[in-house]
Design a protein around this motif. Structure first.
Motif, PDB file in Angstrom:
ATOM      1  N   SER A   2      -4.663  -1.663   1.248  1.00  0.00           N
ATOM      2  CA  SER A   2      -4.544  -1.806   2.696  1.00  0.00           C
ATOM      3  C   SER A   2      -3.786  -0.620   3.257  1.00  0.00           C
ATOM      4  N   THR A   4      -1.168  -1.063   5.496  1.00  0.00           N
ATOM      5  CA  THR A   4       0.009  -1.629   6.137  1.00  0.00           C
ATOM      6  C   THR A   4       1.129  -0.611   6.280  1.00  0.00           C
ATOM      7  N   GLN A  30      -0.471  -0.334  -0.577  1.00  0.00           N
ATOM      8  CA  GLN A  30      -0.591  -0.645   0.849  1.00  0.00           C
ATOM      9  C   GLN A  30      -0.390   0.596   1.717  1.00  0.00           C
ATOM     10  N   CYS A 230       7.717  -6.226  -0.083  1.00  0.00           N
ATOM     11  CA  CYS A 230       6.812  -5.559   0.863  1.00  0.00           C
ATOM     12  C   CYS A 230       6.708  -6.340   2.170  1.00  0.00           C
TER      13      CYS A 230
END
Length: 253
Positions: A2, A4, A30, A230
């Motif tokens: 991802s 993020t 991420q 996270c």
């Protein structure tokens, strides 16, 4: 993978093995760029860096012995020199010295004092070095221990004290940095499958008895603890600060 943490830079101390390595990998997966510190395991640290780069992250390993408080500022300097910014600090590095009671006439005071130096003063030094130079809206996460707030057996007083000290310190730092929207939190895992846990296993009471005290009768995985770190570093946790999150399968409830 991802995005993020796309555009974010994270420093994970003690990132060459165990939870630190798992946390570095979770951030890289991420989208973060990741710096890890290590005290001695250069080969292991470079192996972690290779894994992070394979995930598409920019990554570096920096030798920094947390027992030497003078290494904190050069550590942060190295991160900023490489990446130009620092958004997230994960104070993960620490040691576990357990097994002797406080009234043991053979107690090795220097050895236990070294644990305070690494776990507490080293983490404080890293935080002091990083805080003035972190991006507004950043995140600081301390890795504590459930033993910081629940002490079910003897011989762990100093270790428990070092971890509970981090919880109190984090609350104060959350106050100091709140005006900059920097959040500060503590994750307190229980037993994890790490080299450090294996090193002290022979000094602790019966493992089965400890597991019996957990409503969820297993140890934590490194991956689930890393993902919790996270989460606290991510956009959904921007209004969580000064908190201590237990992640120990219900141990001590």
């Amino acid at each position: 993978m991802s995005n993020t943490f796309k555009g974010k830079v994270v420093l994970v101390t003690g990132g060459s093995r165990g939870l630190g390595a798992a946390t570095a990998e979770a951030f890289a997966a991420q989208g973060a760029d990741v710096a890890i510190s290590y005290a001695a395991s250069a080969d292991k640290a470079q192996a972690v860096v290779a894994k992070l780069k394979a995930k598409g992250a920019r990554a570096i390993a920096i030798r920094s012995d947390q027992a030497d408080l003078a290494t904190a500022r050069p550590l942060v300097d190295a991160v900023l020199a490489e990446f130009g910014r620092l958004d997230i600090l994960v104070n993960n590095a620490g040691i576990a010295i357990q097994g002797q009671r406080v009234d043991d006439p053979t107690l090795d005071g220097d050895r236990y004092n070294h644990q305070w130096q690494v776990n507490v003063l080293g983490s404080i030094a890293n935080t002091r070095a990083a805080a003035p130079r972190m991006s507004d809206g950043g995140r600081i996460i301390f890795v504590g221990s459930r033993l910081g707030s629940v002490v079910p057996f003897a011989g762990v007083a100093d270790y428990a004290g070092t971890k509970w000290a981090l919880a109190g310190y984090a609350k104060g730092i959350a106050r100091d940095l709140g005006p900059r929207n920097i959040t500060v939190n503590v994750v307190q895992p229980g037993i994890m499958p790490t080299d450090m846990a294996a090193d002290v296993a022979g000094e602790l009471p019966d493992r089965d008895a400890i597991l019996d005290a957990h409503p969820i009768r297993r140890i934590a995985t490194l991956e689930e603890v890393a993902e919790t770190i996270c989460f606290l570093a991510g956009p959904s946790a921007g209004y969580i600060t000064g908190e201590t999150l237990n992640m120990a399968g219900g141990f001590g409830i």
